[in-house]
Design a protein around this motif. Structure first.
Motif, PDB file in Angstrom:
ATOM      1  N   SER A  66      31.026  42.483  56.752  1.00  0.00           N
ATOM      2  CA  SER A  66      30.360  43.334  55.919  1.00  0.00           C
ATOM      3  C   SER A  66      30.741  42.933  54.467  1.00  0.00           C
ATOM      4  O   SER A  66      29.898  42.529  53.627  1.00  0.00           O
ATOM      5  N   GLU A  67      32.116  42.434  53.867  1.00  0.00           N
ATOM      6  CA  GLU A  67      32.877  42.059  52.680  1.00  0.00           C
ATOM      7  C   GLU A  67      32.224  40.760  52.436  1.00  0.00           C
ATOM      8  O   GLU A  67      31.447  40.391  51.478  1.00  0.00           O
ATOM      9  N   ILE A  68      32.068  39.892  53.636  1.00  0.00           N
ATOM     10  CA  ILE A  68      31.562  38.577  53.214  1.00  0.00           C
ATOM     11  C   ILE A  68      30.123  38.489  53.052  1.00  0.00           C
ATOM     12  O   ILE A  68      29.368  37.817  52.091  1.00  0.00           O
ATOM     13  N   GLY A  69      29.263  39.454  53.707  1.00  0.00           N
ATOM     14  CA  GLY A  69      28.045  39.478  53.569  1.00  0.00           C
ATOM     15  C   GLY A  69      27.673  39.859  52.272  1.00  0.00           C
ATOM     16  O   GLY A  69      26.903  39.766  51.453  1.00  0.00           O
ATOM     17  N   ASN A  70      28.507  41.181  51.696  1.00  0.00           N
ATOM     18  CA  ASN A  70      28.014  41.599  50.398  1.00  0.00           C
ATOM     19  C   ASN A  70      28.314  40.808  49.418  1.00  0.00           C
ATOM     20  O   ASN A  70      27.371  40.665  48.502  1.00  0.00           O
ATOM     21  N   ILE A  71      29.214  39.872  49.298  1.00  0.00           N
ATOM     22  CA  ILE A  71      29.274  39.131  48.259  1.00  0.00           C
ATOM     23  C   ILE A  71      28.055  37.685  48.377  1.00  0.00           C
ATOM     24  O   ILE A  71      27.938  37.022  47.237  1.00  0.00           O
ATOM     25  N   ASN A  72      27.984  37.720  49.364  1.00  0.00           N
ATOM     26  CA  ASN A  72      26.363  36.800  49.618  1.00  0.00           C
ATOM     27  C   ASN A  72      25.344  37.352  49.763  1.00  0.00           C
ATOM     28  O   ASN A  72      24.323  36.673  50.138  1.00  0.00           O
ATOM     29  N   GLU A  73      25.267  38.750  49.200  1.00  0.00           N
ATOM     30  CA  GLU A  73      23.733  39.358  49.666  1.00  0.00           C
ATOM     31  C   GLU A  73      23.072  39.130  50.706  1.00  0.00           C
ATOM     32  O   GLU A  73      21.924  38.963  50.799  1.00  0.00           O
ATOM     33  N   ARG A 256      38.086  40.822  48.406  1.00  0.00           N
ATOM     34  CA  ARG A 256      37.884  42.076  47.400  1.00  0.00           C
ATOM     35  C   ARG A 256      38.572  41.515  46.097  1.00  0.00           C
ATOM     36  O   ARG A 256      38.086  42.114  44.724  1.00  0.00           O
ATOM     37  N   ASP A 257      39.566  40.793  46.140  1.00  0.00           N
ATOM     38  CA  ASP A 257      40.433  40.330  44.737  1.00  0.00           C
ATOM     39  C   ASP A 257      39.473  39.096  44.089  1.00  0.00           C
ATOM     40  O   ASP A 257      40.068  37.995  44.204  1.00  0.00           O
ATOM     41  N   ASN A 258      38.296  39.320  43.844  1.00  0.00           N
ATOM     42  CA  ASN A 258      37.727  38.579  43.172  1.00  0.00           C
ATOM     43  C   ASN A 258      38.190  37.807  41.737  1.00  0.00           C
ATOM     44  O   ASN A 258      38.131  36.724  41.629  1.00  0.00           O
ATOM     45  N   ASP A 259      38.906  38.633  40.870  1.00  0.00           N
ATOM     46  CA  ASP A 259      39.533  38.276  39.758  1.00  0.00           C
ATOM     47  C   ASP A 259      40.395  36.960  39.973  1.00  0.00           C
ATOM     48  O   ASP A 259      40.745  36.035  39.484  1.00  0.00           O
ATOM     49  N   TYR A 260      41.291  37.321  41.098  1.00  0.00           N
ATOM     50  CA  TYR A 260      42.412  36.391  41.316  1.00  0.00           C
ATOM     51  C   TYR A 260      41.890  35.012  41.783  1.00  0.00           C
ATOM     52  O   TYR A 260      42.228  33.946  41.557  1.00  0.00           O
ATOM     53  N   PHE A 261      40.733  35.388  42.834  1.00  0.00           N
ATOM     54  CA  PHE A 261      39.992  34.158  43.278  1.00  0.00           C
ATOM     55  C   PHE A 261      39.370  33.256  42.250  1.00  0.00           C
ATOM     56  O   PHE A 261      39.570  31.926  42.236  1.00  0.00           O
TER      57      PHE A 261
END
Ligand SMILES: Cc1ncc(COP(=O)(O)O)c(C=O)c1O
Length: 354
Positions: A66-73, A256-261
């Motif tokens: 779900s997390e990976i799905g979310n960032i890829n809509e 989830r830690d998109n800023d660090y990425f």
């Protein structure tokens, strides 16, 4: 050879990974790992998850999907998780490529593809790259059994525009086209926006490079639910729990830690430009990379001896003893400090003493 080996074990030609040396004094620029550590959130989550190691992990890995799905809509039905993208690639060969039907991949590419082709008895047509090492798009049309290549390609680092990928998909309507996006986070854009329009597109990504998690072993595929189901069928005929509790927990936080990425990816892209400019000033020829490595050559410097000399001086880069790549070295992008050390050693090696 052993008399105890099956004919399959006798016939395979195993992949040879880059050297993994357990020595902190060595500057390791040979396997495209991230020079920065994973996010602190990842480490905390792994620590927490270790309290439940008594229990099996989730066989469906829904939360991470779900997390990976979310960032890829996309919904989680479009996502498959595996133990590193190498495992996802192996399952994809089994799920989508047929023995007896020829698949196409570039002649210069990720060296695991021929290994899987041999392991699964799949024949292949290796397509020569253009003179400038770009992918000849039309030659990937009308495949007999499917197509696979990395974007950016490895080890050239050269990126292929989405328009070209679209054409390859349109010209292979009955076969799966796998785009191995191991390095896509350092490049212009992913082909994920094409997934809904092309049920024959399978994208494979990894957390090993841009998310600093090579040691955790998480890779994933993005594609139509039809393709994802095919992968699930293979996985569940092999091992229900290919990814462990610690890996799942860490990978969720890495997403989830998109800023660090964003911060670490930006730093690597900036360092790539810096290293390219510095090496060009030293008369190296460098392919236009959109990955976290550069493929370099020098008219007057022998690549293998430069590799050996750098190794003696504590810097490990990748030399491929393969046709077409004899004159090249592949250098992973390190921290600014590592890059300065590398340049210092290169200057020492290639500049004749006065
Ligand atoms: C093009 C390509 N695909 C896949 C992989 C495998 O990555 P992993 O199994 O660590 O996810 C690599 C690793 O170097 C790679 O270069």
């Amino acid at each position: 050879m052993s008399k105890f080996w099956s004919s399959l074990a006798k016939q395979v030609e195993p992949y040879i990974p880059g050297e993994q040396i357990n020595d902190d004094t060595i500057i390791k620029l040979n396997t495209n790992e991230n020079p920065y550590p994973p996010s602190k959130q990842v480490i905390r989550a792994i620590d927490e998850a270790s309290k439940n190691l008594r229990l099996y992990p989730s066989p469906t890995v829904d939360e991470l999907r779900s997390e990976i799905g979310n960032i890829n809509e996309l919904s989680k039905d479009h996502i498959f998780i595996g133990n590193g993208s190498d495992e996802v690639l192996a399952f994809s060969f089994m799920a989508f490529f047929e023995p007896g039907k020829r698949i196409k991949y570039p002649e210069i590419t990720y060296s695991f593809y021929p290994v899987y082709a041999k392991l699964f008895n799949i024949s292949s047509e290796q397509i020569m790259l253009n003179d400038d090492y770009t992918i000849p798009i039309e030659r990937f049309y009308d495949s007999d059994g499917g197509v696979i290549f990395p974007n950016p390609n490895a080890p050239t680092g050269i990126y292929l525009e989405l328009e070209a990928i679209k054409q390859i998909l349109e010209n292979n309507p009955s076969h799966v086209v796998i785009i191995d996006e191991a390095y896509i986070d350092f490049a212009k854009e992913s082909a994920v926006s094409l997934v809904e329009a092309f049920p024959n597109l399978l994208i494979i990504q990894t957390m090993s490079k841009s998310r600093s998690l090579a040691g955790l072993r998480i890779g994933f595929a993005i594609g139509s639910p039809e393709l994802i189901n095919g992968l699930e069928r293979i996985k569940n005929s092999f091992n229900s729990y290919t990814v462990d509790r610690l890996a799942i927990a860490g990978a969720i936080e890495a997403i989830r830690d998109n800023d660090y990425f964003q911060q670490t990816t930006t730093k690597i892209i900036e360092s790539r430009t810096y290293l390219k400019n510095q090496l060009e000033a030293r008369h190296f020829d460098i392919l236009p990379s959109q990955a976290n490595f550069l493929l370099i050559s020098h008219k007057e410097v022998n690549a293998e001896s430069l590799y050996q000399e750098l190794k003696k001086q504590g810097i490990l880069v990748r030399y491929f003893q393969k046709p077409g790549l004899e004159n090249f070295l592949r250098i992973s992008i390190g921290t600014p400090e590592q890059i300065e050390k590398l340049l210092e050693k290169i200057d020492h090696i290639i500049k004749p003493s006065p």
